[in-house]
Design a protein around this motif. Sequence first.
Motif, PDB file in Angstrom:
ATOM      1  N   ILE A  74      -8.749   6.256   6.044  1.00 57.43           N
ATOM      2  CA  ILE A  74      -9.019   4.819   6.072  1.00 57.43           C
ATOM      3  C   ILE A  74      -9.174   4.399   7.531  1.00 57.43           C
ATOM      4  CG2 ILE A  74      -8.102   2.536   5.539  1.00 57.43           C
ATOM      5  CD1 ILE A  74      -8.938   4.092   3.097  1.00 57.43           C
ATOM      6  N   PRO A  75     -10.286   3.786   7.885  1.00 55.57           N
ATOM      7  CA  PRO A  75     -10.535   3.469   9.301  1.00 55.57           C
ATOM      8  C   PRO A  75      -9.666   2.325   9.804  1.00 55.57           C
ATOM      9  CG  PRO A  75     -12.287   2.574   7.934  1.00 55.57           C
ATOM     10  CD  PRO A  75     -11.422   3.396   7.024  1.00 55.57           C
ATOM     11  N   ARG A  76      -9.356   2.382  11.076  1.00 49.36           N
ATOM     12  CA  ARG A  76      -8.689   1.287  11.771  1.00 49.36           C
ATOM     13  C   ARG A  76      -9.745   0.549  12.588  1.00 49.36           C
ATOM     14  NH1 ARG A  76      -4.405   4.390  15.218  1.00 49.36           N
ATOM     15  NH2 ARG A  76      -4.271   2.329  16.198  1.00 49.36           N
ATOM     16  N   HIS A 123     -10.631   6.528  -0.136  1.00 47.01           N
ATOM     17  CA  HIS A 123      -9.682   5.790  -0.974  1.00 47.01           C
ATOM     18  C   HIS A 123      -8.408   5.470  -0.204  1.00 47.01           C
ATOM     19  CE1 HIS A 123     -12.179   7.754  -4.129  1.00 47.01           C
ATOM     20  NE2 HIS A 123     -11.923   6.641  -4.808  1.00 47.01           N
ATOM     21  N   TYR A 124      -7.810   4.344  -0.591  1.00 44.92           N
ATOM     22  CA  TYR A 124      -6.457   4.025  -0.137  1.00 44.92           C
ATOM     23  C   TYR A 124      -5.462   4.924  -0.862  1.00 44.92           C
ATOM     24  CZ  TYR A 124      -8.277  -0.302   1.968  1.00 44.92           C
ATOM     25  OH  TYR A 124      -8.961  -1.211   2.721  1.00 44.92           O
ATOM     26  N   ALA A 125      -4.203   4.863  -0.433  1.00 43.74           N
ATOM     27  CA  ALA A 125      -3.179   5.698  -1.051  1.00 43.74           C
ATOM     28  C   ALA A 125      -2.991   5.370  -2.528  1.00 43.74           C
ATOM     29  CB  ALA A 125      -1.854   5.537  -0.299  1.00 43.74           C
ATOM     30  N   ALA A 184     -10.825   2.237  -3.813  1.00 44.50           N
ATOM     31  CA  ALA A 184     -11.884   2.646  -2.887  1.00 44.50           C
ATOM     32  C   ALA A 184     -11.972   1.680  -1.711  1.00 44.50           C
ATOM     33  CB  ALA A 184     -13.218   2.716  -3.614  1.00 44.50           C
ATOM     34  N   PHE A 185     -12.174   2.226  -0.525  1.00 51.54           N
ATOM     35  CA  PHE A 185     -12.332   1.399   0.668  1.00 51.54           C
ATOM     36  C   PHE A 185     -13.721   0.770   0.669  1.00 51.54           C
ATOM     37  CE2 PHE A 185     -13.813   0.985   5.093  1.00 51.54           C
ATOM     38  CZ  PHE A 185     -12.890   0.057   5.551  1.00 51.54           C
ATOM     39  N   ASP A 186     -13.790  -0.506   0.989  1.00 51.12           N
ATOM     40  CA  ASP A 186     -15.061  -1.235   1.029  1.00 51.12           C
ATOM     41  C   ASP A 186     -15.600  -1.236   2.462  1.00 51.12           C
ATOM     42  OD1 ASP A 186     -17.217  -2.852   0.656  1.00 51.12           O
ATOM     43  OD2 ASP A 186     -16.087  -4.689   0.288  1.00 51.12           O
TER      44      ASP A 186
END
Length: 305
Positions: free
Chosen positions: A174-176, A288-290, A294-296
């Motif tokens: 997951i990007p910061r 995906h998050y934990a 799904a990450f947008d």
Amino acid sequence: MLKTIRYILLSAISLLLISCTHNIGPKYLPDNFGAYNRALLKTNYDQLLSNLVRLRFGVIPNFIQVGSMTTKISTEVSINSASGTANLSPGVIPTYGLTAGLPTFNYSTTPTITYTPIQGAKFTKRLLQPLSLADVQSMIRSGWPLYLVMKITLQQIGPLLNARSASNNPDINIPRYKGFNRLATLLEELFNQGELKIYPALYQRVDALKLVFSKQALANPKTKEVFELLQIKESNQALYLVNSNLESHSNEVISVGTHSFLGTLYYLSKGVDIPEKFKKSGEVYVTHYADGKAFDWSALLGLVI
């Protein structure tokens, strides 16, 4: 007498058609030059978009360029007759039969376009080499919005990451990016208000960008937030951005990391909208998050692409 009149009439028509052929070239150039120019521009856009889609699907991009483009214009004027054809092309003396008919005019263009693949060690090096801060400055001076320039050229500034995983494929983390987005927004607002100037500079013989805040800006809450995001304890009127992979920085020098050209393309490819069927089939990796959600990616690239 009738034959003489017909001869004179056909001669006049022939001369008229011949004079027209001399005017075709100059008239053809402005109309078709623009058409070829627009076609070439559209081709480059289509190639870029195709490569972004390829990268989103994990496919190696491919680049070609137009090596040459030439067009040949051909014209022919003739008169069909019962006894044959009289060639009236420029430079040819016309001859006619007694039963000559109506004149005809033929016009054609033959374009020849050569495509060349862009490849080799030199191109690969350019593709993978990180952008220089001079490139970043050039984009800013060209009138690109500062927010957009920072998003597509920088992957890190000080402690703030600009979705570094987006420059890779697959993007498993997951990007910061939220702190970086906020910093880019603040700097663009200060820049547009005239409270921030950006200059090319040298810092200890290393290429750098110099950020100069006005005295008025130092009292601006936005500037204070900028220093807080960068974890700078003292407010300085000038900051130096130095291209380095080191995360350390001081109150005067901020380390930044730039994308490579390929990394920028990977970053932008995350903005490609993928149909659900490809996500379900596994042809495109979904971050995906934990909790499995799904990450947008539109949250990261909404103002970029």
